[in-house]
Enzyme design. Structure first.
Site, PDB file in Angstrom:
ATOM      1  N   LYS A  21       0.837  -1.210   0.000  1.00 27.06           N
ATOM      2  CA  LYS A  21       0.000   0.000   0.000  1.00 27.06           C
ATOM      3  C   LYS A  21       0.870   1.259   0.000  1.00 27.06           C
ATOM      4  CE  LYS A  21      -1.700   1.596   4.106  1.00 27.06           C
ATOM      5  NZ  LYS A  21      -1.322   2.997   4.363  1.00 27.06           N
ATOM      6  N   ASN A  22       1.879   1.267   0.874  1.00 26.02           N
ATOM      7  CA  ASN A  22       2.661   2.500   1.023  1.00 26.02           C
ATOM      8  C   ASN A  22       3.665   2.709  -0.112  1.00 26.02           C
ATOM      9  OD1 ASN A  22       1.185   3.136   3.220  1.00 26.02           O
ATOM     10  ND2 ASN A  22       2.715   2.514   4.737  1.00 26.02           N
ATOM     11  N   ARG A  90      -4.589  11.257   4.545  1.00 26.99           N
ATOM     12  CA  ARG A  90      -3.418  12.146   4.610  1.00 26.99           C
ATOM     13  C   ARG A  90      -2.498  11.977   3.419  1.00 26.99           C
ATOM     14  NH1 ARG A  90      -1.008  14.974   8.440  1.00 26.99           N
ATOM     15  NH2 ARG A  90       0.904  14.465   7.335  1.00 26.99           N
ATOM     16  N   CYS A 114      -4.172  13.382  12.595  1.00 31.52           N
ATOM     17  CA  CYS A 114      -4.998  12.186  12.505  1.00 31.52           C
ATOM     18  C   CYS A 114      -4.835  11.415  13.795  1.00 31.52           C
ATOM     19  CB  CYS A 114      -4.652  11.362  11.278  1.00 31.52           C
ATOM     20  SG  CYS A 114      -3.061  10.593  11.401  1.00 31.52           S
ATOM     21  N   ARG A 119       1.146  15.074  12.800  1.00 34.25           N
ATOM     22  CA  ARG A 119       1.730  14.795  11.483  1.00 34.25           C
ATOM     23  C   ARG A 119       1.829  16.037  10.582  1.00 34.25           C
ATOM     24  NH1 ARG A 119      -0.928   9.310   9.315  1.00 34.25           N
ATOM     25  NH2 ARG A 119       1.005   9.105   8.161  1.00 34.25           N
ATOM     26  N   PRO A 120       2.676  16.972  10.956  1.00 37.48           N
ATOM     27  CA  PRO A 120       2.834  18.183  10.137  1.00 37.48           C
ATOM     28  C   PRO A 120       3.460  17.869   8.773  1.00 37.48           C
ATOM     29  CG  PRO A 120       4.503  18.117  11.856  1.00 37.48           C
ATOM     30  CD  PRO A 120       3.592  16.953  12.098  1.00 37.48           C
ATOM     31  N   ILE A 121       3.425  18.848   7.852  1.00 37.94           N
ATOM     32  CA  ILE A 121       3.997  18.648   6.518  1.00 37.94           C
ATOM     33  C   ILE A 121       5.086  19.679   6.232  1.00 37.94           C
ATOM     34  CG2 ILE A 121       2.056  17.488   5.394  1.00 37.94           C
ATOM     35  CD1 ILE A 121       1.567  20.549   4.373  1.00 37.94           C
ATOM     36  N   ASP A 122       5.628  20.247   7.327  1.00 38.46           N
ATOM     37  CA  ASP A 122       6.635  21.300   7.162  1.00 38.46           C
ATOM     38  C   ASP A 122       7.828  20.856   6.309  1.00 38.46           C
ATOM     39  OD1 ASP A 122       6.885  19.600   9.505  1.00 38.46           O
ATOM     40  OD2 ASP A 122       8.686  20.736  10.022  1.00 38.46           O
ATOM     41  N   LEU A 123       8.228  19.590   6.428  1.00 39.66           N
ATOM     42  CA  LEU A 123       9.417  19.140   5.680  1.00 39.66           C
ATOM     43  C   LEU A 123       9.132  19.049   4.183  1.00 39.66           C
ATOM     44  CD1 LEU A 123      10.613  16.387   8.193  1.00 39.66           C
ATOM     45  CD2 LEU A 123      11.517  18.707   7.922  1.00 39.66           C
ATOM     46  N   ASP A 302       4.604   0.774  11.954  1.00 37.47           N
ATOM     47  CA  ASP A 302       3.366   0.153  11.462  1.00 37.47           C
ATOM     48  C   ASP A 302       3.168  -1.273  11.966  1.00 37.47           C
ATOM     49  OD1 ASP A 302       2.822   2.470  10.134  1.00 37.47           O
ATOM     50  OD2 ASP A 302       3.502   1.769   8.182  1.00 37.47           O
ATOM     51  N   ARG A 394      -8.678  -0.172   4.822  1.00 40.37           N
ATOM     52  CA  ARG A 394      -7.805   0.822   4.176  1.00 40.37           C
ATOM     53  C   ARG A 394      -6.530   0.175   3.675  1.00 40.37           C
ATOM     54  NH1 ARG A 394      -8.215   6.574   6.793  1.00 40.37           N
ATOM     55  NH2 ARG A 394      -6.986   6.903   4.925  1.00 40.37           N
TER      56      ARG A 394
HETATM   57  N1  EPU Z   1       6.910  14.677  10.173  1.00 40.22           N
HETATM   58  C1  EPU Z   1       7.132  15.998  10.433  1.00 40.22           C
HETATM   59  N2  EPU Z   1       7.093  16.886   9.378  1.00 40.22           N
HETATM   60  C2  EPU Z   1       6.857  16.478   8.100  1.00 40.22           C
HETATM   61  C3  EPU Z   1       6.632  15.099   7.843  1.00 40.22           C
HETATM   62  C4  EPU Z   1       6.668  14.219   8.905  1.00 40.22           C
HETATM   63  O1  EPU Z   1       7.329  16.393  11.574  1.00 40.22           O
HETATM   64  O2  EPU Z   1       6.841  17.330   7.207  1.00 40.22           O
HETATM   65  C5  EPU Z   1       6.910  13.697  11.294  1.00 40.22           C
HETATM   66  C6  EPU Z   1       5.533  13.054  11.481  1.00 40.22           C
HETATM   67  O3  EPU Z   1       4.672  13.848  12.255  1.00 40.22           O
HETATM   68  C7  EPU Z   1       5.896  11.756  12.172  1.00 40.22           C
HETATM   69  C8  EPU Z   1       7.253  11.409  11.564  1.00 40.22           C
HETATM   70  O4  EPU Z   1       7.757  12.616  10.987  1.00 40.22           O
HETATM   71  O5  EPU Z   1       6.018  11.937  13.532  1.00 40.22           O
HETATM   72  C9  EPU Z   1       7.199  10.328  10.512  1.00 40.22           C
HETATM   73  O6  EPU Z   1       6.377  10.717   9.436  1.00 40.22           O
HETATM   74  P1  EPU Z   1       6.656  10.287   7.934  1.00 40.22           P
HETATM   75  O7  EPU Z   1       6.558  11.504   7.096  1.00 40.22           O
HETATM   76  O8  EPU Z   1       7.896   9.472   7.862  1.00 40.22           O
HETATM   77  O9  EPU Z   1       5.400   9.348   7.662  1.00 40.22           O
HETATM   78  P2  EPU Z   1       4.342   9.469   6.502  1.00 40.22           P
HETATM   79  O10 EPU Z   1       5.025   9.625   5.199  1.00 40.22           O
HETATM   80  O11 EPU Z   1       3.283  10.431   6.883  1.00 40.22           O
HETATM   81  C10 EPU Z   1       4.412   6.892   6.027  1.00 40.22           C
HETATM   82  C11 EPU Z   1       3.395   5.784   5.943  1.00 40.22           C
HETATM   83  C12 EPU Z   1       2.874   5.471   7.345  1.00 40.22           C
HETATM   84  C13 EPU Z   1       4.063   5.075   8.219  1.00 40.22           C
HETATM   85  C14 EPU Z   1       5.126   6.177   8.214  1.00 40.22           C
HETATM   86  C15 EPU Z   1       6.381   5.817   8.981  1.00 40.22           C
HETATM   87  C16 EPU Z   1       2.467   6.109   3.755  1.00 40.22           C
HETATM   88  C17 EPU Z   1       1.304   6.474   2.911  1.00 40.22           C
HETATM   89  N3  EPU Z   1       2.311   6.192   5.082  1.00 40.22           N
HETATM   90  O12 EPU Z   1       3.711   8.012   6.567  1.00 40.22           O
HETATM   91  O13 EPU Z   1       1.982   4.370   7.202  1.00 40.22           O
HETATM   92  O14 EPU Z   1       3.627   4.847   9.530  1.00 40.22           O
HETATM   93  O15 EPU Z   1       5.503   6.481   6.855  1.00 40.22           O
HETATM   94  O16 EPU Z   1       6.952   4.671   8.479  1.00 40.22           O
HETATM   95  O17 EPU Z   1       3.515   5.735   3.240  1.00 40.22           O
HETATM   96  C18 EPU Z   1       0.210   2.943   7.797  1.00 40.22           C
HETATM   97  O18 EPU Z   1       0.406   2.333   6.733  1.00 40.22           O
HETATM   98  O19 EPU Z   1      -0.544   2.499   8.708  1.00 40.22           O
HETATM   99  C19 EPU Z   1       0.878   4.229   8.019  1.00 40.22           C
HETATM  100  C20 EPU Z   1       0.474   5.110   8.931  1.00 40.22           C
END
Ligand code: EPU
Length: 413
Positions: A21-22, A90, A114, A119-123, A302, A394
């Protein structure tokens, strides 16, 4: 919707894992970078794939789900993503990089927090900004605009999976070279790079902490098969071990499973690796272990909930520290209803093993929490009703059917 499990059956047999999925979600977003007929094979019918397909379709792209293949006819991107679709998932945010690269401008609703954290998107935005985009945040929307994206050096404060992917996609069509430093190493990031390269992109270093993206002028359509889902595989590994069963899990890359395999072996399970399969069995009692979730190749967040369910019946006390997400212990309260003895302090949970869990009415709060509660239900005495099981849909195709085939007494209502 609910899943009803009558616990106590050992799982035995063979189960087949789907594509990840991811990996699929960013790959589907990346189809927007090309023009023409793209085919993605072995795509599971799960809700998150449906949401991103609907979203891409809503942008003006023709999408067809033929059996287990997704066929896209990409031409112009006519619209921006609608709030209605973005708010459902998201990961919708992953279309931002490709739309920005292709159209020069994108406007999208900010994803809210969520169940598992803010889960911010600042990066992601920091990356687009470094590539020369003007970022504007207002009224819950974010707009990024750049007539030309220009390659740059981007250092991520945390190796975020989504930020690495989004920046990689935007940079694929930028002018010049982009370096993402402290990039995420997850296999799904590597698969996205392989997909973009199959379309004619020039990405190197994916799977290491510096990814280099040389921008190209255009990307061509391809036929692609994503990697197997390591979390779906891990969930069946845990279900086999938790029930003291013996299950062969097919369509697995054992290399991707190292952290999960190591922890299962430490807990007394037997894990045998084949070239693209893994067998898990358990005959001894479960030994208590220590787990800390970390970015890949560390232990995956996960799988944290499923391991907590499994360790609830260990012979002694286990410790789990969740270091990736700030609030990913919601399954804990539900496991308590089933007789588990778990205490959490901040991001650490101490799980004192009990002899048996007992069936109860519980609620899934997110995808992996739902899977964990089903695993708990498989081992519990009596009936467990997992409410809100729509979360499970999902990410797991035919979860109930697959477990049934392995001998579980489980139905979906
Ligand atoms: N984070 C920030 N700023 C950002 C982005 C992330 O602070 O701009 C923080 C997040 O808040 C979190 C950490 O960094 O605390 C990790 O977030 P990451 O961006 O690595 O995760 P993601 O891309 O949002 C993906 C998977 C998740 C999985 C995580 C970690 C997808 C669609 N989702 O999420 O999958 O838990 O990586 O491996 O690829 C799931 O499948 O159940 C799931 C939640």
């Amino acid at each position: 919707m609910e899943i009803i499990v009558n616990g106590g059956n050992r799982l035995e047999g063979v189960v087949e894992v789907n594509s990840s999925k991811n990996a699929i979600l960013p790959i589907l977003a990346a189809t927007l970078l090309s023009n023409g007929h793209i085919e993605i094979n072995k795509v599971p019918k799960i809700r998150d794939v449906k949401i991103i397909s609907d979203l891409i379709n809503d942008l003006g792209v023709e999408v067809k789900h033929e059996q287990n293949k997704l066929v896209y006819n990409v031409s112009d991107i006519k619209n921006y993503p609608s709030y209605e679709l973005v708010r459902q998932m998201r990961a919708s945010f992953l279309v931002m990089g490709p739309i920005l690269a292709k159209k020069g401008k994108v406007k999208i609703s900010l994803p809210g927090g969520c169940a598992i954290g803010t889960r911010p998107i600042d990066l992601h935005l920091k990356g687009f900004h470094a590539l020369g985009a003007k970022i504007d945040l207002s009224h819950g929307d974010v707009t990024a605009e750049a007539s030309n994206l220009i390659g740059s050096h981007i250092y991520l404060d945390f190796p975020s999976v989504g930020a690495t992917e989004n920046i990689m996609m935007a940079a694929a069509l930028a002018k010049g070279s982009t370096y993402i430093e402290n990039a995420a190493l997850e296999p799904e990031v590597v698969d996205l790079a392989n997909f973009i390269n199959a379309m004619g992109g020039k990405i190197s270093g994916a799977g290491t902490n510096v990814v280099k993206i040389d921008g190209v002028n255009e990307l061509k359509p391809v036929n692609y098969t994503p990697i197997p889902d390591r979390i779906e595989a891990g969930t069946y590994m845990i279900a086999a071990a938790a029930t003291g069963g013996n299950v062969l899990i097919n369509n697995v890359i054992p290399e991707h499973m190292k952290a999960i395999t190591a922890k299962l072996v430490e807990s007394g399970a037997i894990v045998e690796e084949e070239s693209n399969a893994i067998r898990v069995a358990r005959t001894e009692s479960i030994k208590p272990i220590y787990i800390k979730t970390l970015p890949y190749p560390g232990f995956p967040t996960d799988m944290q909930a499923q391991f907590m369910a499994y360790l609830s019946c260990a012979l002694g006390s286990s410790v789990i520290t969740e270091s990736v997400f700030e609030n990913r212990f919601m399954h804990l309260q539900e496991l308590l209803r089933m007789g588990a003895e778990i205490k959490a302090e901040g991001r650490t949970a101490i799980i004192k093993g009990v002899k048996k869990l007992t069936g109860a009415n519980v609620k899934a709060t997110d995808l992996r929490a739902g899977a964990a509660l089903v695993v708990a239900g498989l081992t519990a005495e009596g009936e467990t009703i997992v409410g809100n099981s729509i979360h499970v849909d999902r990410g797991y195709e035919n979860f109930v059917e697959k477990l049934n085939k392995l001998g579980a007494d489980i139905i979906k209502k």
